[in-house]
Write an enzyme that holds these catalytic residues in place. Structure first.
Site, short mmCIF file in Angstrom:
data_model
loop_
_atom_site.label_atom_id
_atom_site.label_comp_id
_atom_site.label_asym_id
_atom_site.label_seq_id
_atom_site.Cartn_x
_atom_site.Cartn_y
_atom_site.Cartn_z
N LYS A 113 0.86 -1.18 0.00
CA LYS A 113 0.00 0.00 0.00
C LYS A 113 0.90 1.23 0.00
O LYS A 113 2.02 1.18 0.51
CB LYS A 113 -0.89 0.03 1.24
CG LYS A 113 -2.15 0.83 1.06
CD LYS A 113 -3.16 0.02 0.28
CE LYS A 113 -4.53 0.64 0.27
NZ LYS A 113 -5.52 -0.38 -0.12
N1 GLU Z 1 -7.07 0.09 -3.37
C1 GLU Z 1 -7.83 -1.06 -3.71
C2 GLU Z 1 -7.91 -2.01 -2.55
O1 GLU Z 1 -7.80 -1.62 -1.42
C3 GLU Z 1 -7.38 -1.71 -5.01
C4 GLU Z 1 -5.96 -2.20 -5.02
C5 GLU Z 1 -5.49 -2.64 -6.39
O2 GLU Z 1 -6.26 -2.65 -7.32
O3 GLU Z 1 -4.30 -2.98 -6.48
O4 GLU Z 1 -8.17 -3.18 -2.70
#
Ligand code: GLU
Length: 424
Positions: A113
């Protein structure tokens, strides 16, 4: 055996919550001691300072992070959050949840993240572009289609992903669309990616309502958060015939027992930017929304909103966790006793986004593009498979649904680490 030295770097309520969830799941599956801390703690993190020129000529330095929790099951994967309350502890917790989410869905990814401490609404478009590009420039050595693949999260969107893809491609000197997902279609984005998380939430809500023999046409839904995920979930659920009786953003909640016209609410947001003064219902507070008598409650914004104070007051039949980490550990203990409430845990409920991100990455790597129907068909195959495995694990071990989902996600990561062994 010596215990792990636990870094204080990530110390925060949300990181502790992710760790407690892990500990509970690790105990439940008797995860061997020697593999626990390796599986639990983030592998590495990068902190960056981001000077950008403001439109008035001054310079502001923002702070950002990228945390890669796990790289044992594939390149790391996860969104980038732009929010004023971002902390490295929050990003670390979110990176852990990405690992379990990707693992549960069987995607060939680890978890990561990113985040920048900024309220993006306070920046002009050109300032936002400079910040997005600077952030990608700083994390570029840490990123790549086979290292770590960012995507949108709260406060970021496909336009930002487009700038980031361009910055990365310029950095390495060639076009590299597979370096981020959630891009504009014109840059190799996937059909269906923008709505994927909300569509996945709605699909799972429909499936769990069917399991409970509750017709979706008579279901009422309250949705906290009207960003990309909340609004797309609202549209998809309304499309199935459910009645959306409450929505909210950070300025207000709106309640209408006869059903809110979601398209009108979206048109209002696109002109006014916020829900305040929307006349499609009565204003309500955040707590009133969360404790409404409804069939489905969808927290679709920040983490830790269903607290131990709120949990006893919930009046929904299904709690569909579209946000990451919306339910605190102590609220979970309360909800475990409330068997009338079915929880669709975050790592399952909002997995549609990263699943279609995976499809986008695959299409980029193969230079071969699918239509929307194909994307959505493939999405539901993976969601159905993940749902069945969670429900089977729940029944088999008499776990809560969250524990079932987490144990499945954690087990696969631990197995991969075990099989890879420990590099000297
Ligand atoms: N931010 C989204 C999540 O928390 C998508 C992450 C992504 O597509 O890599 O799942």
């Amino acid at each position: 055996m010596s215990k792990a030295v636990v870094s204080s770097l990530y110390d925060s309520d949300v990181f502790k919550m992710a760790c407690r969830q892990f500990d509970q799941a690790a105990d439940a599956i008797s995860l061997p001691e020697h593999i626990r801390d390796r599986t639990k703690y983030p592998r590495r993190s990068l902190s960056v300072s981001l000077p950008i020129k403001r439109d008035d000529g001054s310079v502001t330095v923002f702070e950002g992070y990228r945390v890669q929790h796990n790289l044992s099951t594939g390149p790391a994967k996860g969104g980038i959050r732009f929010h004023q309350d971002v902390s490295i502890g929050e990003v670390a917790a979110l990176s852990m949840w990405m690992s379990w989410k990707c693992s549960l869905a069987g995607l060939p990814y680890g978890g990561a993240k990113g985040g920048v401490i900024v309220d993006p609404r306070l920046l002009s478009e050109s300032e936002l572009e400079r910040l997005s590009r600077r952030y990608m420039q700083e994390i570029a050595p840490f990123i790549g289609p086979h290292i770590d693949v960012p995507a949108p999260d709260m406060g970021t969107n496909e336009k930002i992903m487009g700038w980031m893809m361009d910055t990365y491609s310029n950095h390495i000197g060639r076009n590299e669309p597979a370096c981020v997902t959630g891009k504009p279609i014109s840059l190799g984005g996937s059909q269906g990616r923008r709505e994927a998380t909300g569509v996945g939430v709605a699909y799972l809500v429909k499936a769990y309502l069917a399991d409970l023999n509750l017709p979706i046409q008579s279901a009422t839904v309250a949705i906290q958060g009207f960003g990309n995920v909340g609004s797309e979930a609202a549209l998809a659920l309304a499309g199935y015939g459910a009645k959306i009786i409450a929505i909210s953003d950070y300025t207000t909640g709106i309640y209408n027992p006869h059903g809110i016209d979601i398209k009108r609410a979206l048109a209002f947001i696109s002109s006014q930017k916020v829900l305040r003064d929307f006349d499609g219902g009565e204003p309500i507070t955040n707590e009133e929304l969360l404790t409404l008598d409804c069939t489905v409650l969808v927290p679709g914004a920040l983490e830790r909103v269903i607290t131990a104070e709120i949990a006893p007051k919930l009046r929904c039949r299904i709690l569909a966790e579209a946000a990451n980490g919306p339910t605190t550990f102590s609220a979970d203990r309360i909800l475990e006793q409330r068997e009338e409430i079915e929880i669709i845990p975050d790592v399952l409920c909002n997995a549609g986004g990263v699943i279609v991100s995976y499809f986008e990455w695959l299409q980029n790597l193969q230079n071969c593009y699918w239509d929307r129907e194909e994307v959505l068909q493939k999405l539901v195959v993976i969601l159905d498979r993940a749902k069945s495995s969670v429900d089977y694990q729940k029944r088999k071990f008499k776990f809560s649904r969250r524990l079932a989902a987490l144990t499945l996600g954690i087990q696969r990561v631990a197995d991969a680490k075990q099989s890879r062994g420990l590099f000297p």
